[in-house]
Design a protein around this motif. Sequence first.
Motif, PDB file in Angstrom:
ATOM      1  N   ASN A   1       0.810  -1.064   0.127  1.00  0.00           N
ATOM      2  CA  ASN A   1      -0.477  -0.101  -0.183  1.00  0.00           C
ATOM      3  C   ASN A   1       1.068   1.794   0.030  1.00  0.00           C
ATOM      4  O   ASN A   1       1.440   1.280   0.321  1.00  0.00           O
TER       5      ASN A   1
ATOM      6  N   LEU B   1      -7.869  -0.845   9.542  1.00  0.00           N
ATOM      7  CA  LEU B   1      -8.237  -2.009  10.253  1.00  0.00           C
ATOM      8  C   LEU B   1      -8.093  -3.461  10.356  1.00  0.00           C
ATOM      9  O   LEU B   1      -8.584  -3.571  11.475  1.00  0.00           O
TER      10      LEU B   1
ATOM     11  N   GLY C   1      -2.075   7.210   2.024  1.00  0.00           N
ATOM     12  CA  GLY C   1      -2.509   7.194   1.171  1.00  0.00           C
ATOM     13  C   GLY C   1      -3.319   5.984   0.765  1.00  0.00           C
ATOM     14  O   GLY C   1      -4.102   5.859   1.666  1.00  0.00           O
ATOM     15  N   GLU C   2      -4.278   6.218  -0.408  1.00  0.00           N
ATOM     16  CA  GLU C   2      -5.696   5.619  -1.028  1.00  0.00           C
ATOM     17  C   GLU C   2      -5.452   4.379   0.273  1.00  0.00           C
ATOM     18  O   GLU C   2      -4.653   3.540  -0.358  1.00  0.00           O
ATOM     19  N   GLY C   3      -6.265   3.971   1.031  1.00  0.00           N
ATOM     20  CA  GLY C   3      -6.333   2.313   1.402  1.00  0.00           C
ATOM     21  C   GLY C   3      -5.946   2.316   3.078  1.00  0.00           C
ATOM     22  O   GLY C   3      -6.251   1.445   3.404  1.00  0.00           O
ATOM     23  N   THR C   4      -5.832   3.867   3.572  1.00  0.00           N
ATOM     24  CA  THR C   4      -4.776   3.902   5.128  1.00  0.00           C
ATOM     25  C   THR C   4      -6.470   3.446   6.201  1.00  0.00           C
ATOM     26  O   THR C   4      -5.914   2.897   6.709  1.00  0.00           O
ATOM     27  N   GLN C   5      -7.368   4.139   6.242  1.00  0.00           N
ATOM     28  CA  GLN C   5      -8.635   3.477   5.935  1.00  0.00           C
ATOM     29  C   GLN C   5      -9.040   2.188   6.760  1.00  0.00           C
ATOM     30  O   GLN C   5      -8.783   1.408   7.565  1.00  0.00           O
TER      31      GLN C   5
ATOM     32  N   GLY D   1      -5.999   9.100   0.640  1.00  0.00           N
ATOM     33  CA  GLY D   1      -6.857   7.839   1.783  1.00  0.00           C
ATOM     34  C   GLY D   1      -7.452   9.207   2.704  1.00  0.00           C
ATOM     35  O   GLY D   1      -8.329   8.650   3.703  1.00  0.00           O
TER      36      GLY D   1
END
Lengths: 308, 308
Positions: A20, A46, A38-42, A70
């Motif tokens: 990622n 999880l 960055g994109e997808g951090t959340q 993100g």
Amino acid sequence: MKFEVTILGSSSATPIFNRNPTAQVLNINEHLYLVDCGEGTQVQMLKYEIKSSKIDHIFISHLHGDHYLGLIGLISSMHLNGRTKPLKLFGPAPLLEIINIQFKYSDTTLHYDLQFIPTNPDEPAVIYENQDVIVETIPLDHRIATTGFLFRQKKRLRKIIKEKAEALNIPIEHYPLLKKGAPFTAADGKVYKNTDLTVDSDRPKCYVFCSDTIYNERYFEQIANADLLYHEATFLHNLLDRANKTHHTTAWQAGQVALQTQAKSLLIGHFSARYKSLNELLDEARGVFQNTELAIEGNTYTIGDDMV
Amino acid sequence: MKFEVTILGSSSATPIFNRNPTAQVLNINEHLYLVDCGEGTQVQMLKYEIKSSKIDHIFISHLHGDHYLGLIGLISSMHLNGRTKPLKLFGPAPLLEIINIQFKYSDTTLHYDLQFIPTNPDEPAVIYENQDVIVETIPLDHRIATTGFLFRQKKRLRKIIKEKAEALNIPIEHYPLLKKGAPFTAADGKVYKNTDLTVDSDRPKCYVFCSDTIYNERYFEQIANADLLYHEATFLHNLLDRANKTHHTTAWQAGQVALQTQAKSLLIGHFSARYKSLNELLDEARGVFQNTELAIEGNTYTIGDDMV
């Protein structure tokens, strides 16, 4: 006091499955500080059970997508999940415009106070301070305005030797004075030196985050003596021309940065998608600076003398 | 002709591990059409081996983050991966402003032509057409301007019965005429009816994408007789108040939409994060419309008579 960093992503711009883009979480005394998003951090949060409710500070280095895409999703989700406490966001000035336009068109009004503090890419500056830590920006040299971040623990008060304090029946009200270095006078008039009753607190540690940047000695002085230096190492040194052209660093150069700034440990990241295995990057950096590790997603690195 | 949809994400706004926000890819005659692009879509594409180089058309329903936050990352990666052919992007007018501001501050100039076509949320319209498909917008009823999309296959030409054509030595130059319904006159003057030499092509199929919307019969006529209706079903019907308040649909209502519009099959998605298991949503929709399936990430659904 806990001082550690968990890597959520350490890939560079083009995506690769299971690697990622840049994001990492510092845990400083049980408060979480998110660095880049960055994109997808959340989703990574999880996956690695990082509670967004424990994040009160977010630091964005620059406005290339792999470092901030993100963010809108994360701060929207905090809102949807009922957050009410303020969130401090540090980053390049235009970031606020990027956020506002997206909230405008999604008709979003946050239920919490998003406090934006613009960073200055030209001069180092202390941008935040609390009882645990001081945060400075590090002007880096990338294709667009970019800052790294330096997290320096604050020196804690002296620690009371509990057994001695209890044996002498020192009143608890006196403890704050002891921690600050005062002596103690007992009821019988006997004076105890502070150094007999307390020990010094741990040496404050320092974490340095440098991503993205070309190799440039202008920031070396500021980052000297880091306990843990995270530095980008996008390419192997045989792609130095490409590194220079894109304003990135090679693994060999990252080792040089650590060596010359007398870092105690080096963590390399921001790996190009072209490297399916990261071992060559690690070996190259270690050839210059032995105490190097790869920034691997999901791994947590303690910031301190015996880190790596 | 291939006509199928692969689900990349079917979760609603708040994230949940292993359930991604809305994105799906239509494969129409080996051309890929991306519908919505929530955060993480490019990683989902890598996971399910969807080649972004085969996508020439992207459709964005509305500007809530869970439907478009993966877009900047995806179109940036196409650029970084060397794309040169044009990309058509359909979506709400402000989307272009959102893209441009981010490319401005990341100093990005795409190497390919991003052709933006704004959608009108107030009136149905044909927004795209090629030899395989016609695409219409469907005005939905959500909190902000939102359109669904209807993909209608075009009727193909008649199919030549190869054995008969070869037995009669029909010149290949004559095949296009045969496909269009012309008779064939042999060298001996004998005339063969077209229906003896060709069969009708398959019935054109229709895919309807409705996300997000409150239950509102105003779009029912337009979407009537879908071969496959994808409809959001964010909540169970016991949360109807919440569905109405947030302008979403319940699973029971989604079944009603399919029933009343005489869809052949129903695919439900956009599931609220509160449902750890989706079986109750499926059961509720099936209680109204039996031929229902859940939109499950990674699954591909053929659009046709015997889909579910």
